[in-house]
Motif scaffolding. Structure first.
Motif, PDB file in Angstrom:
ATOM      1  N   GLN A 102      71.206  64.563 -41.705  1.00  0.00           N
ATOM      2  CA  GLN A 102      71.996  63.435 -41.245  1.00  0.00           C
ATOM      3  C   GLN A 102      72.719  63.800 -39.954  1.00  0.00           C
ATOM      4  OE1 GLN A 102      71.480  61.309 -43.613  1.00  0.00           O
ATOM      5  NE2 GLN A 102      71.003  62.655 -45.270  1.00  0.00           N
ATOM      6  N   GLY A 121      76.241  62.938 -37.977  1.00  0.00           N
ATOM      7  CA  GLY A 121      77.539  62.305 -38.165  1.00  0.00           C
ATOM      8  C   GLY A 121      78.003  61.590 -36.916  1.00  0.00           C
ATOM      9  N   PRO A 180      74.268  69.438 -38.106  1.00  0.00           N
ATOM     10  CA  PRO A 180      74.112  68.699 -39.348  1.00  0.00           C
ATOM     11  C   PRO A 180      74.166  69.580 -40.595  1.00  0.00           C
ATOM     12  CG  PRO A 180      71.997  69.003 -38.330  1.00  0.00           C
ATOM     13  CD  PRO A 180      72.996  69.542 -37.361  1.00  0.00           C
ATOM     14  N   ALA A 233      75.487  58.720 -41.836  1.00  0.00           N
ATOM     15  CA  ALA A 233      75.164  59.943 -42.587  1.00  0.00           C
ATOM     16  C   ALA A 233      74.624  59.609 -43.978  1.00  0.00           C
ATOM     17  CB  ALA A 233      76.378  60.862 -42.674  1.00  0.00           C
ATOM     18  N   HIS A 263      78.776  64.480 -42.063  1.00  0.00           N
ATOM     19  CA  HIS A 263      77.385  64.772 -42.407  1.00  0.00           C
ATOM     20  C   HIS A 263      77.345  64.847 -43.931  1.00  0.00           C
ATOM     21  CE1 HIS A 263      76.559  65.906 -38.184  1.00  0.00           C
ATOM     22  NE2 HIS A 263      77.789  66.380 -38.246  1.00  0.00           N
ATOM     23  N   ASP A 302      79.535  67.236 -48.153  1.00  0.00           N
ATOM     24  CA  ASP A 302      79.800  66.594 -46.874  1.00  0.00           C
ATOM     25  C   ASP A 302      80.640  67.489 -45.988  1.00  0.00           C
ATOM     26  OD1 ASP A 302      82.783  64.966 -46.569  1.00  0.00           O
ATOM     27  OD2 ASP A 302      82.277  65.793 -48.530  1.00  0.00           O
TER      28      ASP A 302
END
Length: 367
Positions: A12, A14, A50, A281, A325, A339
């Motif tokens: 992902q 962010g 990430p 994300a 993320h 996260d």
């Protein structure tokens, strides 16, 4: 020799947020080092994202992220009686040069880590003890978003999107890389890959909407501009999640057909407030037949967990922007949302948080 087992995970990207919301989270200071231990949060590893994570073996979770110097750090955490062992994760650097993106696929052992650098994408197998072995490479890819999926006995499936929006999907193994006819002709913003039983699948988010592609079939799930897309196994089908201006949506698909029609699981509505922008994300996971979605509320600076049919849980830390993320991993009979959160007032250093993937206890209902 490490053998591949079936699995899926994604990377992902962010975003920078405008606010942080209240709440609490346990934190622990971790001194910087080439190899560090991580408690319930990793405070001083100098993350930049990430972030990627996935189960490996029966009771381990493999984690990888990028540091501020661009190098990837990785490690394996233990799950003990369904709980994250706060002292088990040791992070070690992988390689000598900077990376652009990471993704992990796993379901069984080992995990498959994909690392995009300036010269291409390298694949590495990580076992439950944290031992790593290079297993393949695709040269020439300058990727900003990547995803990887693996199935036992077959080359890993790698998808990426470059800075110019060009997308590619390859089967990568020790014998080299083979391009698969799954990428769209138009520019994409995000990619996710998976196996639908024995068929390689790629999903793309773009200004033209969301499309899922098998070798001989294309399924368009939305014609509205989409920013993020994610895939996860769901029984004999695939769970598809994506983010657009209208919110976060999910659907299920199998071999070119819709199993469950698209539906909104978070439209950004919050009581007494203007609609929030949500869906950054994005990560999805099948939780005993229910769609579990983790993403960021960009307006509030919170990590959001939504379980279809159960409710919504907002996870926040004082003075910190959560959900920069996001990754979801399952091991030891439990699921976890990982996260990266950033200090709202200090610097851009990020902290790794681990949250049990439970929604019902919150009482905050999805709209």
């Amino acid at each position: 020799m490490l053998h591949l087992h079936w699995g899926h995970a994604r990377m992902q990207l962010g975003v920078v947020l405008v606010a942080a919301c209240g709440g609490g989270a346990t934190r622990a200071e971790v001194p910087p080092a080439a190899e560090v231990r991580c408690e319930a949060t990793c405070e001083e590893v100098d993350f930049r994202g990430p972030l990627a994570a996935a189960g490996v073996g029966e009771d381990r979770v493999a984690v990888a992220a990028r540091r501020s110097d661009g190098r990837v750090v990785f490690g394996v955490a233990r799950i003990v009686r369904g709980a994250w062992d706060p002292s088990s994760l040791r992070l070690r650097p992988l390689g000598d040069g900077p990376a652009r993106a990471v993704a992990i696929a796993a379901s069984g052992e080992p995990a498959v880590l994909a690392v995009a650098d300036e010269g291409g994408i390298g694949l590495h197998a990580i076992d439950g003890d944290g031992d790593v072995e290079a297993i393949g490479r695709a040269d020439g890819a300058l990727a900003t978003r990547i995803d990887v999926a693996a199935r036992e006995g077959e080359p890993a499936l790698v998808g990426w999107v470059g800075a110019d929006g060009a997308a590619r999907v390859l089967a990568v193994g020790p014998g080299g890389a083979e391009e698969l006819p799954l990428a769209p002709e138009s520019a994409a913003l995000d990619v996710a890959v998976a196996f639908d039983e024995d068929l390689p699948v790629a999903a793309f988010a773009s200004p033209a909407g969301v499309v899922v592609r098998w070798r001989d079939t294309e399924l368009r799930l939305s014609d509205r501009p989409a920013r993020e897309v994610a895939l996860a196994p769901s029984g004999d089908a695939l769970l598809v999640g994506w983010a657009e201006d209208e919110g976060v949506l999910v659907a299920r698909a199998h071999r070119g057909e819709v199993r469950e029609a698209p539906r909104t699981v978070d439209d950004g509505s919050r009581a007494g407030e203007p609609a929030h922008r949500v869906g950054a994300a994005l990560a999805v996971h099948d939780a005993a037949g229910r769609a579990l979605v983790a993403h960021q509320d960009q307006t509030a600076g919170c990590l959001v967990l939504v379980e279809d049919g159960t409710g919504r849980r907002d996870v926040a830390s004082p003075g910190r922007t959560r959900g920069m993320h996001v990754a979801i991993a399952r091991a030891g009979g439990a699921s976890f949302v990982l996260d990266l959160g950033a200090h709202a007032t200090r610097d851009v250093r990020m902290t790794l948080h681990v949250t049990p993937a439970r929604v019902a206890a919150s009482g905050r209902q999805a709209r």
